[in-house]
Design an enzyme around this catalytic site. Sequence first.
Site, PDB file in Angstrom:
ATOM      1  N   LYS A  89      41.639  31.057  41.364  1.00 17.41           N
ATOM      2  CA  LYS A  89      42.235  32.391  41.460  1.00 17.41           C
ATOM      3  C   LYS A  89      41.244  33.357  42.099  1.00 17.41           C
ATOM      4  O   LYS A  89      40.987  33.219  43.277  1.00 17.41           O
ATOM      5  CB  LYS A  89      42.755  32.782  40.088  1.00 17.41           C
TER       6      LYS A  89
ATOM      7  N   HIS B 119      43.005  34.186  34.644  1.00 18.18           N
ATOM      8  CA  HIS B 119      43.243  35.365  35.485  1.00 18.18           C
ATOM      9  C   HIS B 119      42.195  36.451  35.304  1.00 18.18           C
ATOM     10  O   HIS B 119      42.278  37.499  35.925  1.00 18.18           O
ATOM     11  CB  HIS B 119      44.629  35.955  35.205  1.00 18.18           C
TER      12      HIS B 119
ATOM     13  N   SER C 249      49.995  35.538  32.677  1.00 17.27           N
ATOM     14  CA  SER C 249      50.136  35.374  34.121  1.00 17.27           C
ATOM     15  C   SER C 249      51.406  35.988  34.699  1.00 17.27           C
ATOM     16  O   SER C 249      51.438  36.325  35.875  1.00 17.27           O
ATOM     17  CB  SER C 249      50.054  33.894  34.486  1.00 17.27           C
TER      18      SER C 249
HETATM   19  C1  PLP Z   1      46.961  29.269  37.153  1.00 20.00           C
HETATM   20  C2  PLP Z   1      46.781  29.130  35.709  1.00 20.00           C
HETATM   21  C3  PLP Z   1      46.364  27.915  35.163  1.00 20.00           C
HETATM   22  C4  PLP Z   1      46.197  26.672  35.993  1.00 20.00           C
HETATM   23  O1  PLP Z   1      45.099  26.757  36.822  1.00 20.00           O
HETATM   24  P1  PLP Z   1      45.064  25.914  38.187  1.00 20.00           P
HETATM   25  O2  PLP Z   1      43.626  25.856  38.508  1.00 20.00           O
HETATM   26  O3  PLP Z   1      45.889  26.651  39.165  1.00 20.00           O
HETATM   27  O4  PLP Z   1      45.653  24.570  37.867  1.00 20.00           O
HETATM   28  C5  PLP Z   1      46.146  27.876  33.809  1.00 20.00           C
HETATM   29  N1  PLP Z   1      46.332  28.950  33.023  1.00 20.00           N
HETATM   30  C6  PLP Z   1      46.737  30.135  33.522  1.00 20.00           C
HETATM   31  C7  PLP Z   1      46.915  31.293  32.605  1.00 20.00           C
HETATM   32  C8  PLP Z   1      46.987  30.252  34.873  1.00 20.00           C
HETATM   33  O5  PLP Z   1      47.455  31.388  35.372  1.00 20.00           O
END
Ligand code: PLP
Length: 403
Positions: free
Chosen positions: A238, A207, A179
């Site tokens: 996302k 992602h 990320s």
């Molecule tokens: C954003 C993210 C999460 C958490 O997801 P949310 O739905 O925002 O709580 C978990 N793992 C990765 C790699 C992320 O980028």
Amino acid sequence: MGLDFILDELKLLREQALMREYRTIESAQGSYIQIEGKSYLSFCSNNYLGLADHPRIKQAAIAAINQYGWGTGASRLVAGNMILHQELEKKIAEFKGTEAALLFPTGYMANVGAICALVGREDIVIGDKLNHASIIDGCRQSGATFRVYPHNDVSQLESLLQRSSKHRRRLVVTDSVFSMDGDTAPLPEIVEITQKYDAILMVDDAHAMGVFGQHGKGMIEDYGLEGKIDIIMGSLSKAIGSIGGFIAGNKDLIDFFKNKARSFIYTTALPPAACAASLAGLTLIQEDTTLIDKLWDNIRYLRSQLSKFISNISGESPIIPIIIGSSEDALNVSTRLYENGILIPAIRPPTVPLGTSRLRISLMATHSKEDINRLIDTLKNIGVLTHGNAKHVKEGYAQTDVG
Ligand SMILES: *Cc1c(COP(=O)(O)O)cnc(C)c1O
């Protein structure tokens, strides 16, 4: 005494340029957002396809509110389980090529809940050094022995597995797309090694969904690894533009999590309208990959423009880090961008290793070429992109792997 330490801690954060503050968005989420009455070009959202404000998704949520109301009033296991949860889980499983799926209120909760259910004190969990914070928190909270291997270093992963045979269960966990660096895990090799040592493999595809794979199904589709990953975790927050996390896998695994994942059991079910929005987002991607294609046009364009200045831009995703170095410098660059109408917050420790504070650019399908050109021109004007600083950027980046 008492709460005095709070003031001390805040003072320390300010002195180290590590104080975090948020801006307040007064408009819908999009490539342009309004802050304090002014329009800013945003290059920092995970809303990669612009679905967070898409008419079809809004319509789906509104229709669901009209039919099912807003709240759910209880945990799924008590009385909160509604038909849209079921439909969405079915759709996610179809998307990920698994037998079943289980929704969690957020991706963070999916990671923590799943890891803590899978491993405990007799077990070992092994993860990439740059895994997302929610994975790390799950690993720590599980009470299992927790080991990390250097970023994407498959041979170090193997040697950790070799030395872990005394543990009852062995879990390997990695992001598919990292990320803060935008690069990707060598999943085929990781699959091979975990199978060789009979370990469990969990992949966080947060992602990648809606971005990678021929039909936008994620990194597992991209690599053709359907059926080879024991546990797939994802987020609907996302590219799908909605809210919620999930675990996908075989039916027994999902039944296990329903019974054992505390962050599933002891929390209220997602609003049905959130599920309707996610369903609409997934359907939209299934029907038409225009937005995904547009996103990749933008990714290729910005990466090729930046590569004229920076020799080793990390990764091949919509996440593009420009390593600045110190937190203070990163904060200054971010402020200069903001003064020029562009929003890219500085990402600083502990989110990234010390000395690798960065601008984390993320692209959207809704950015135009003009938007991207404006970003590049502004980065040039404020001195981030000069042919002379490529070396500095490179050295800064190299530190990510040691720290
Ligand atoms: C954003 C993210 C999460 C958490 O997801 P949310 O739905 O925002 O709580 C978990 N793992 C990765 C790699 C992320 O980028």
